[in-house]
Design a protein around this motif. Structure first.
Motif, PDB file in Angstrom:
ATOM      1  N   ASP A 270       0.819  -1.220   0.000  1.00 10.43           N
ATOM      2  CA  ASP A 270       0.000   0.000   0.000  1.00 10.43           C
ATOM      3  C   ASP A 270       0.853   1.270   0.000  1.00 10.43           C
ATOM      4  OD1 ASP A 270      -2.548  -1.114  -0.060  1.00 10.43           O
ATOM      5  OD2 ASP A 270      -2.648  -1.338   2.113  1.00 10.43           O
ATOM      6  N   GLY A 271       2.160   1.113   0.122  1.00  8.38           N
ATOM      7  CA  GLY A 271       3.048   2.265   0.140  1.00  8.38           C
ATOM      8  C   GLY A 271       3.014   3.045   1.433  1.00  8.38           C
ATOM      9  N   VAL A 272       2.618   2.384   2.527  1.00  6.29           N
ATOM     10  CA  VAL A 272       2.540   3.070   3.817  1.00  6.29           C
ATOM     11  C   VAL A 272       3.934   3.152   4.424  1.00  6.29           C
ATOM     12  CG1 VAL A 272       1.525   3.060   6.122  1.00  6.29           C
ATOM     13  CG2 VAL A 272       0.200   2.228   4.169  1.00  6.29           C
ATOM     14  N   LYS A 273       4.375   4.366   4.721  1.00 14.69           N
ATOM     15  CA  LYS A 273       5.705   4.578   5.274  1.00 14.69           C
ATOM     16  C   LYS A 273       5.624   4.714   6.793  1.00 14.69           C
ATOM     17  CE  LYS A 273       9.741   7.602   4.782  1.00 14.69           C
ATOM     18  NZ  LYS A 273      10.276   8.802   4.105  1.00 14.69           N
ATOM     19  N   LYS A 274       6.495   3.999   7.483  1.00 14.29           N
ATOM     20  CA  LYS A 274       6.560   4.030   8.944  1.00 14.29           C
ATOM     21  C   LYS A 274       5.176   3.852   9.580  1.00 14.29           C
ATOM     22  CE  LYS A 274      10.731   6.874   9.172  1.00 14.29           C
ATOM     23  NZ  LYS A 274      11.374   8.091   9.727  1.00 14.29           N
ATOM     24  N   PRO A 275       4.540   2.711   9.331  1.00 14.97           N
ATOM     25  CA  PRO A 275       3.189   2.491   9.843  1.00 14.97           C
ATOM     26  C   PRO A 275       3.152   2.336  11.360  1.00 14.97           C
ATOM     27  CG  PRO A 275       4.064   0.471   8.935  1.00 14.97           C
ATOM     28  CD  PRO A 275       5.045   1.551   8.573  1.00 14.97           C
ATOM     29  N   LYS A 276       2.001   2.636  11.914  1.00 17.82           N
ATOM     30  CA  LYS A 276       1.743   2.385  13.330  1.00 17.82           C
ATOM     31  C   LYS A 276       0.712   1.265  13.420  1.00 17.82           C
ATOM     32  CE  LYS A 276       1.481   5.625  16.442  1.00 17.82           C
ATOM     33  NZ  LYS A 276       1.025   6.788  17.254  1.00 17.82           N
ATOM     34  N   ILE A 277       1.000   0.278  14.250  1.00 15.80           N
ATOM     35  CA  ILE A 277       0.101  -0.867  14.371  1.00 15.80           C
ATOM     36  C   ILE A 277      -0.289  -1.099  15.820  1.00 15.80           C
ATOM     37  CG2 ILE A 277       1.215  -1.949  12.368  1.00 15.80           C
ATOM     38  CD1 ILE A 277       2.337  -4.050  14.432  1.00 15.80           C
ATOM     39  N   ILE A 278      -1.320  -1.891  15.998  1.00 15.62           N
ATOM     40  CA  ILE A 278      -1.732  -2.396  17.309  1.00 15.62           C
ATOM     41  C   ILE A 278      -1.647  -3.912  17.263  1.00 15.62           C
ATOM     42  CG2 ILE A 278      -3.689  -2.698  18.887  1.00 15.62           C
ATOM     43  CD1 ILE A 278      -4.644   0.090  18.092  1.00 15.62           C
ATOM     44  N   MET A 279      -1.113  -4.521  18.307  1.00 17.53           N
ATOM     45  CA  MET A 279      -1.079  -5.976  18.425  1.00 17.53           C
ATOM     46  C   MET A 279      -2.186  -6.429  19.371  1.00 17.53           C
ATOM     47  SD  MET A 279       3.007  -6.873  18.535  1.00 17.53           S
ATOM     48  CE  MET A 279       2.678  -8.647  18.464  1.00 17.53           C
ATOM     49  N   MET A 280      -3.048  -7.310  18.867  1.00 17.66           N
ATOM     50  CA  MET A 280      -4.121  -7.885  19.678  1.00 17.66           C
ATOM     51  C   MET A 280      -3.810  -9.362  19.880  1.00 17.66           C
ATOM     52  SD  MET A 280      -6.417  -5.648  20.581  1.00 17.66           S
ATOM     53  CE  MET A 280      -7.873  -6.643  20.871  1.00 17.66           C
ATOM     54  N   ASP A 281      -3.076  -9.651  20.957  1.00 17.22           N
ATOM     55  CA  ASP A 281      -2.664 -11.023  21.245  1.00 17.22           C
ATOM     56  C   ASP A 281      -3.839 -11.857  21.742  1.00 17.22           C
ATOM     57  OD1 ASP A 281      -0.059 -10.240  20.647  1.00 17.22           O
ATOM     58  OD2 ASP A 281       0.368  -9.718  22.731  1.00 17.22           O
ATOM     59  N   GLY A 282      -3.740 -13.168  21.519  1.00  8.27           N
ATOM     60  CA  GLY A 282      -4.747 -14.087  22.046  1.00  8.27           C
ATOM     61  C   GLY A 282      -4.495 -14.370  23.512  1.00  8.27           C
ATOM     62  N   GLY A 283      -5.030 -15.485  23.994  1.00  9.95           N
ATOM     63  CA  GLY A 283      -4.982 -15.794  25.424  1.00  9.95           C
ATOM     64  C   GLY A 283      -3.626 -16.233  25.931  1.00  9.95           C
ATOM     65  N   THR A 284      -2.673 -15.321  25.964  1.00 15.97           N
ATOM     66  CA  THR A 284      -1.336 -15.643  26.463  1.00 15.97           C
ATOM     67  C   THR A 284      -1.360 -16.003  27.941  1.00 15.97           C
ATOM     68  OG1 THR A 284      -0.939 -13.280  26.821  1.00 15.97           O
ATOM     69  CG2 THR A 284      -0.140 -14.224  24.754  1.00 15.97           C
ATOM     70  N   ASP A 285      -2.457 -15.683  28.623  1.00  9.52           N
ATOM     71  CA  ASP A 285      -2.579 -16.012  30.044  1.00  9.52           C
ATOM     72  C   ASP A 285      -2.929 -17.474  30.270  1.00  9.52           C
ATOM     73  OD1 ASP A 285      -5.033 -15.305  28.780  1.00  9.52           O
ATOM     74  OD2 ASP A 285      -6.014 -15.134  30.735  1.00  9.52           O
ATOM     75  N   VAL A 286      -3.435 -18.160  29.220  1.00  6.44           N
ATOM     76  CA  VAL A 286      -3.881 -19.549  29.405  1.00  6.44           C
ATOM     77  C   VAL A 286      -3.317 -20.514  28.368  1.00  6.44           C
ATOM     78  CG1 VAL A 286      -6.044 -18.859  30.517  1.00  6.44           C
ATOM     79  CG2 VAL A 286      -5.990 -19.167  28.032  1.00  6.44           C
ATOM     80  N   ASP A 287      -2.750 -20.013  27.289  1.00 10.10           N
ATOM     81  CA  ASP A 287      -2.437 -20.861  26.143  1.00 10.10           C
ATOM     82  C   ASP A 287      -1.016 -20.619  25.646  1.00 10.10           C
ATOM     83  OD1 ASP A 287      -2.425 -22.326  23.794  1.00 10.10           O
ATOM     84  OD2 ASP A 287      -3.950 -21.125  22.782  1.00 10.10           O
ATOM     85  N   ASN A 288      -0.184 -21.655  25.697  1.00  9.73           N
ATOM     86  CA  ASN A 288       1.196 -21.515  25.222  1.00  9.73           C
ATOM     87  C   ASN A 288       1.250 -21.240  23.727  1.00  9.73           C
ATOM     88  OD1 ASN A 288       4.140 -21.791  25.918  1.00  9.73           O
ATOM     89  ND2 ASN A 288       4.014 -23.363  24.331  1.00  9.73           N
ATOM     90  N   ASN A 289       0.248 -21.694  22.974  1.00 14.92           N
ATOM     91  CA  ASN A 289       0.209 -21.363  21.547  1.00 14.92           C
ATOM     92  C   ASN A 289       0.185 -19.858  21.349  1.00 14.92           C
ATOM     93  OD1 ASN A 289       0.132 -24.065  21.000  1.00 14.92           O
ATOM     94  ND2 ASN A 289      -1.824 -24.049  19.944  1.00 14.92           N
ATOM     95  N   ALA A 290      -0.629 -19.173  22.153  1.00 14.50           N
ATOM     96  CA  ALA A 290      -0.731 -17.718  22.046  1.00 14.50           C
ATOM     97  C   ALA A 290       0.602 -17.057  22.369  1.00 14.50           C
ATOM     98  CB  ALA A 290      -1.820 -17.199  22.980  1.00 14.50           C
ATOM     99  N   VAL A 291       1.316 -17.630  23.322  1.00 12.84           N
ATOM    100  CA  VAL A 291       2.649 -17.128  23.669  1.00 12.84           C
ATOM    101  C   VAL A 291       3.583 -17.273  22.465  1.00 12.84           C
ATOM    102  CG1 VAL A 291       4.661 -17.465  25.154  1.00 12.84           C
ATOM    103  CG2 VAL A 291       2.359 -17.644  26.120  1.00 12.84           C
ATOM    104  N   LEU A 292       3.471 -18.410  21.771  1.00 16.43           N
ATOM    105  CA  LEU A 292       4.323 -18.652  20.605  1.00 16.43           C
ATOM    106  C   LEU A 292       3.934 -17.773  19.423  1.00 16.43           C
ATOM    107  CD1 LEU A 292       4.605 -22.547  20.821  1.00 16.43           C
ATOM    108  CD2 LEU A 292       6.342 -20.864  21.435  1.00 16.43           C
TER     109      LEU A 292
END
Length: 412
Positions: free
Chosen positions: A204-226
């Motif tokens: 898209d040609g976006v320079k220096k983008p800003k993002i948000i990370m929405m992690d899954g259940g890292t509190d209960v699931d090692n997959n989410a941690v990975l």
């Protein structure tokens, strides 16, 4: 590393997103950078730093590829006896009812085994009760996808004490006692999500983008941690190089999708301008899209996902979501797990079933020896949605229900 100003934040979510969606489309710009595999593109951007405008419809025709290797052909095994399967819930992902339960039942039944497949509905007490009942009824092998590691490890101890062989399915129970683990390469999944996010923004040609990370259940699931770990391996070098900003990172605790929208709303309020959202799965992505829609920004932000369910694919086809990760449970995970269970049930080794396992470390219990089979996944964008249909995971009728015009436009 945040670039949000008090002035923008004070305008509220809708105004901030409107500003984000109004970037310049002219000028020349360099790629935001690439870490790992996948297709990148150099686009145009003005020297003022605005760059192109992000869109949810990803323009990649050659998405990043999984680094995990597909297993060699497995050997069909016939085995008599009882096999127990406990799945965690019906809310953290649609896959358990759509894919896992019917595929595992068919694999075991076709091989002559007697499967008992149940879902704990997100209740750890029920999970334990189901396991106790299965053990009491004489299952020889227990295939389990636990709700959380601690309760899963406790169930494993019960099974091991009773002489039942245990396979951790999809989620590993660190600190447990299972000897085997079959899953997709979850760290690789996180890398694919992050790399595709970066590549879509580059396109898209976006320079220096800003993002948000929405992690899954890292509190209960090692997959989410990975997933999180893999994503950061791609994104952190770009942050350090000043090519990308992570405006906020939030966790949808327990993978509870009901918490996703308010969690994202809070992160968005803090961040202000946003070009992309790394959502851990399609359910979280759909909640994110709902918030963006209320603020007039659906389709104007790159959004990732995972699981390739109907909702996620429809969001991609309609230009609201950029990608998802397809886990071919039929071709890989369910088949491999069933063949491993059947081998153990018949007294054979994994190698005799055509499966090559590798050591998987358990940092919570270094003496716990786990043999793992980690499987490849596939990035799905609007250019290759049909791959999910061709694989037999879903039908065209299911995917295109209610969105026939959009499917036709996408070539389906």
């Amino acid at each position: 590393m945040r670039r949000t100003t008090v002035t923008i934040a004070s305008l509220g979510i809708a105004a901030a997103l409107t500003l984000s969606a109004c970037g310049s489309s002219g000028g020349n710009s360099k790629s935001t950078g690439s870490a790992g595999g996948g297709s990148t593109s150099s686009s145009s951007s003005s020297s003022s730093g605005g760059g192109g405008t992000a869109t949810a419809e990803c323009k990649l025709t050659s998405p990043p590829q999984s680094a995990a290797k597909a297993p060699s052909a497995t050997t069909a095994i016939k085995a008599a006896g009882k096999v127990g399967v406990i799945l965690p819930d019906t809310t953290s992902s649609t896959r358990y009812t759509l894919y896992d339960a019917p595929l595992l039942k068919k694999a075991f039944t076709d091989a002559g085994a007697t499967p008992d497949i149940q879902n704990a509905g997100g209740d750890v007490g029920k999970f334990k009760s189901i396991a106790q009942s299965m053990i009491g009824e004489g299952v020889k092998v227990l295939l389990m996808d636990s709700i959380d590691a601690s309760s899963g490890a406790a169930v494993e101890q019960l099974a091991t004490k009773a002489g039942v062989k245990v396979i951790d399915y999809d989620r590993v129970n660190l600190g447990g006692s299972a000897q085997y683990y079959v899953s997709f390469d979850n760290e690789d999944v996180g890398k694919l999500q992050a790399q595709t996010l970066v590549d879509c923004l580059n396109a898209d040609g976006v320079k220096k983008p800003k993002i948000i990370m929405m992690d899954g259940g890292t509190d209960v699931d090692n997959n989410a941690v990975l997933f999180k770990k893999g994503a950061h391996e791609v994104l952190d070098p770009l942050v350090s190089a000043g090519k990308l900003t992570i405006g906020a990172e939030a966790v949808v605790k327990g993978w509870d999708v009901n918490n996703a929208a308010p969690t994202f709303t809070q992160a968005l309020t803090t961040t202000g301008k946003v070009d992309g959202v790394l959502a851990a799965n399609d359910d979280i992505a759909n909640a994110v899209i709902g918030v963006l829609a209320k603020n007039g920004a659906a389709g104007k932000v790159v959004v990732t996902g995972q699981d390739s369910g109907v909702e996620g694919l429809q969001n991609i086809i309609q230009g609201k979501q950029s990608m998802t990760v397809f886990k071919d449970v039929k071709k890989y995970e369910a088949n491999a797990a069933a063949q491993l269970a059947l081998a153990l049930l018949s007294g054979k080794s994994p190698e005799q079933a055509g499966l090559t396992l590798t050591d998987f470390p358990d940092p919570k219990a270094p003496s716990h020896k786990i043999q793992a089979l980690l499987l490849p996944t596939q990035v799905i964008t609007v250019s290759n949605v049909n791959d999910v249909i061709t694989a037999g995971a879903l039908t065209k009728a299911e995917v295109c229900k209610g969105i026939a015009a959009a499917c036709s436009k996408a070539g389906l």
